[in-house]
Write a protein that holds these residues in place. Structure first.
Motif, PDB file in Angstrom:
ATOM      1  N   GLY A  14      21.611  29.328 -18.249  1.00 56.91           N
ATOM      2  CA  GLY A  14      21.791  27.888 -18.307  1.00 56.91           C
ATOM      3  C   GLY A  14      22.835  27.342 -17.352  1.00 56.91           C
ATOM      4  O   GLY A  14      23.046  26.127 -17.301  1.00 56.91           O
ATOM      5  N   ASN A  15      23.506  28.201 -16.593  1.00 51.17           N
ATOM      6  CA  ASN A  15      24.465  27.727 -15.593  1.00 51.17           C
ATOM      7  C   ASN A  15      23.736  27.002 -14.473  1.00 51.17           C
ATOM      8  O   ASN A  15      22.652  27.414 -14.048  1.00 51.17           O
ATOM      9  CB  ASN A  15      25.262  28.894 -15.009  1.00 51.17           C
ATOM     10  N   VAL A  16      24.343  25.924 -13.989  1.00 52.90           N
ATOM     11  CA  VAL A  16      23.747  25.099 -12.936  1.00 52.90           C
ATOM     12  C   VAL A  16      24.557  25.253 -11.655  1.00 52.90           C
ATOM     13  O   VAL A  16      25.789  25.117 -11.662  1.00 52.90           O
ATOM     14  CB  VAL A  16      23.709  23.614 -13.364  1.00 52.90           C
ATOM     15  N   GLY A  17      23.852  25.525 -10.581  1.00 57.18           N
ATOM     16  CA  GLY A  17      24.504  25.644  -9.283  1.00 57.18           C
ATOM     17  C   GLY A  17      23.918  24.667  -8.291  1.00 57.18           C
ATOM     18  O   GLY A  17      22.700  24.572  -8.153  1.00 57.18           O
ATOM     19  N   ILE A  18      24.772  23.912  -7.610  1.00 56.93           N
ATOM     20  CA  ILE A  18      24.354  23.031  -6.518  1.00 56.93           C
ATOM     21  C   ILE A  18      25.005  23.555  -5.258  1.00 56.93           C
ATOM     22  O   ILE A  18      26.236  23.608  -5.153  1.00 56.93           O
ATOM     23  CB  ILE A  18      24.767  21.568  -6.780  1.00 56.93           C
ATOM     24  N   GLY A  19      24.194  23.981  -4.314  1.00 57.49           N
ATOM     25  CA  GLY A  19      24.712  24.589  -3.097  1.00 57.49           C
ATOM     26  C   GLY A  19      24.967  26.072  -3.238  1.00 57.49           C
ATOM     27  O   GLY A  19      25.402  26.722  -2.297  1.00 57.49           O
ATOM     28  N   THR A  20      24.688  26.633  -4.383  1.00 56.63           N
ATOM     29  CA  THR A  20      24.817  28.073  -4.605  1.00 56.63           C
ATOM     30  C   THR A  20      23.703  28.537  -5.527  1.00 56.63           C
ATOM     31  O   THR A  20      23.333  27.830  -6.473  1.00 56.63           O
ATOM     32  CB  THR A  20      26.177  28.435  -5.225  1.00 56.63           C
ATOM     33  N   ALA A  21      23.186  29.709  -5.253  1.00 61.27           N
ATOM     34  CA  ALA A  21      22.118  30.266  -6.074  1.00 61.27           C
ATOM     35  C   ALA A  21      22.662  31.185  -7.157  1.00 61.27           C
ATOM     36  O   ALA A  21      21.891  31.742  -7.938  1.00 61.27           O
ATOM     37  CB  ALA A  21      21.126  31.029  -5.198  1.00 61.27           C
ATOM     38  N   ALA A  22      24.006  31.343  -7.217  1.00 61.48           N
ATOM     39  CA  ALA A  22      24.612  32.237  -8.204  1.00 61.48           C
ATOM     40  C   ALA A  22      25.792  31.545  -8.880  1.00 61.48           C
ATOM     41  O   ALA A  22      26.948  31.919  -8.684  1.00 61.48           O
ATOM     42  CB  ALA A  22      25.047  33.531  -7.539  1.00 61.48           C
ATOM     43  N   PRO A  23      25.528  30.508  -9.668  1.00 57.48           N
ATOM     44  CA  PRO A  23      26.634  29.802 -10.341  1.00 57.48           C
ATOM     45  C   PRO A  23      27.325  30.712 -11.358  1.00 57.48           C
ATOM     46  O   PRO A  23      26.681  31.445 -12.086  1.00 57.48           O
ATOM     47  CB  PRO A  23      25.935  28.631 -11.022  1.00 57.48           C
ATOM     48  N   TYR A  24      28.662  30.685 -11.379  1.00 60.39           N
ATOM     49  CA  TYR A  24      29.422  31.513 -12.290  1.00 60.39           C
ATOM     50  C   TYR A  24      29.981  30.744 -13.466  1.00 60.39           C
ATOM     51  O   TYR A  24      30.706  31.287 -14.309  1.00 60.39           O
ATOM     52  CB  TYR A  24      30.569  32.220 -11.552  1.00 60.39           C
ATOM     53  N   SER A  25      29.679  29.430 -13.565  1.00 58.71           N
ATOM     54  CA  SER A  25      30.137  28.627 -14.679  1.00 58.71           C
ATOM     55  C   SER A  25      29.014  27.658 -15.064  1.00 58.71           C
ATOM     56  O   SER A  25      27.960  27.626 -14.422  1.00 58.71           O
ATOM     57  CB  SER A  25      31.397  27.852 -14.309  1.00 58.71           C
ATOM     58  N   ILE A  26      29.263  26.861 -16.103  1.00 58.43           N
ATOM     59  CA  ILE A  26      28.235  25.952 -16.585  1.00 58.43           C
ATOM     60  C   ILE A  26      27.781  24.984 -15.500  1.00 58.43           C
ATOM     61  O   ILE A  26      26.628  24.579 -15.455  1.00 58.43           O
ATOM     62  CB  ILE A  26      28.743  25.175 -17.835  1.00 58.43           C
ATOM     63  N   MET A  27      28.677  24.648 -14.566  1.00 56.42           N
ATOM     64  CA  MET A  27      28.331  23.812 -13.416  1.00 56.42           C
ATOM     65  C   MET A  27      29.193  24.230 -12.232  1.00 56.42           C
ATOM     66  O   MET A  27      30.422  24.184 -12.318  1.00 56.42           O
ATOM     67  CB  MET A  27      28.528  22.328 -13.723  1.00 56.42           C
ATOM     68  N   GLN A  28      28.555  24.625 -11.160  1.00 59.11           N
ATOM     69  CA  GLN A  28      29.290  24.963  -9.953  1.00 59.11           C
ATOM     70  C   GLN A  28      28.674  24.228  -8.779  1.00 59.11           C
ATOM     71  O   GLN A  28      27.457  24.288  -8.562  1.00 59.11           O
ATOM     72  CB  GLN A  28      29.265  26.465  -9.661  1.00 59.11           C
ATOM     73  N   ILE A  29      29.519  23.491  -8.047  1.00 63.03           N
ATOM     74  CA  ILE A  29      29.085  22.758  -6.864  1.00 63.03           C
ATOM     75  C   ILE A  29      29.773  23.376  -5.661  1.00 63.03           C
ATOM     76  O   ILE A  29      31.004  23.468  -5.613  1.00 63.03           O
ATOM     77  CB  ILE A  29      29.428  21.257  -6.970  1.00 63.03           C
ATOM     78  N   LYS A  30      28.974  23.794  -4.707  1.00 64.18           N
ATOM     79  CA  LYS A  30      29.519  24.448  -3.515  1.00 64.18           C
ATOM     80  C   LYS A  30      29.070  23.670  -2.287  1.00 64.18           C
ATOM     81  O   LYS A  30      27.888  23.654  -1.957  1.00 64.18           O
ATOM     82  CB  LYS A  30      29.043  25.902  -3.420  1.00 64.18           C
ATOM     83  N   PRO A  31      30.010  22.980  -1.608  1.00 62.59           N
ATOM     84  CA  PRO A  31      29.629  22.214  -0.419  1.00 62.59           C
ATOM     85  C   PRO A  31      29.071  23.141   0.657  1.00 62.59           C
ATOM     86  O   PRO A  31      29.505  24.291   0.810  1.00 62.59           O
ATOM     87  CB  PRO A  31      30.940  21.563   0.024  1.00 62.59           C
ATOM     88  N   SER A  32      28.102  22.627   1.394  1.00 63.70           N
ATOM     89  CA  SER A  32      27.508  23.439   2.464  1.00 63.70           C
ATOM     90  C   SER A  32      28.413  23.446   3.679  1.00 63.70           C
ATOM     91  O   SER A  32      29.252  22.570   3.841  1.00 63.70           O
ATOM     92  CB  SER A  32      26.128  22.886   2.832  1.00 63.70           C
TER      93      SER A  32
END
Length: 195
Positions: A177-195
């Motif tokens: 259920g972890n959501v990642g934006i900019g990453t395909a391997a989120p380590y928390s409930i929501m992880q946003i990784k700028p490109s």
């Protein structure tokens, strides 16, 4: 081979009783031993259909132009609805099945849902395409007034959303259920990784 009992030769229109020959249509049995009614078209000419079925009606006809129907042999409706009503095949390979309850299976003879697509390939893709330059593609669900819409994977694996390519992954929901934006391997409930 089918057992022919009645033959109309094409294009001469001659009516024969005997073996199915080139460029002919035969009304007979589906097998050489069993009595299963069948219509068989045969063409040995390149780039010509073996059999075509056409229906001609008026332009203002308010009934179906062509109907394919099945029913009990006594003319009544079936009580068992989970068996095959229509089957489309190439020789012995099943391409599409429609059950008596209306469920359609492509690649499966036992559809579990209203539309069930199944492939033996590693990747299965459903493609919806608009050829118009300004044509949008919509996925629209109409649920009941107290119901919801689901997009799910019954296996606890990742769900990808993206644009620009068939494998783009701008937003990922992993199996926990972890959501990642900019990453395909989120380590928390929501992880946003700028490109």
């Amino acid at each position: 081979a089918p057992k022919e009992v009645f033959e109309v030769k094409i294009p001469t229109g001659a009516v024969n009783i005997g073996n199915l020959t080139a460029d002919s249509i035969t009304f007979g049995n589906h097998t050489s031993s069993g009595v299963i009614p069948g219509i068989y078209g045969k063409s040995e000419t390149d780039n010509k259909s073996g059999l075509q079925i056409h229906a001609a009606t008026s332009d203002t006809n308010n009934q179906p132009d062509m109907t394919f129907a099945v029913r009990e042999d006594d003319g009544t409706a079936f009580s068992t609805l989970t068996t095959e009503a229509f089957q489309f095949t190439t020789y012995t390979t099943n391409l599409m099945t429609i059950l008596r309850n209306g469920k359609v299976g492509i690649g499966t003879a036992a559809p579990a849902q209203l539309l069930h697509l199944k492939s033996t390939s590693t990747d299965v893709k459903l493609k919806v395409e608009s050829s118009a330059s300004g044509g949008n593609v919509y996925l629209e669900g109409v649920s009941g007034s107290s119901a919801d819409m689901y997009v799910t994977n019954t296996t606890a694996r990742k769900l990808y959303l993206g644009t620009g390519s068939a494998t783009a992954s701008h937003l990922v929901i992993d199996g926990s259920g972890n959501v990642g934006i900019g990453t395909a391997a989120p380590y928390s409930i929501m992880q946003i990784k700028p490109s």
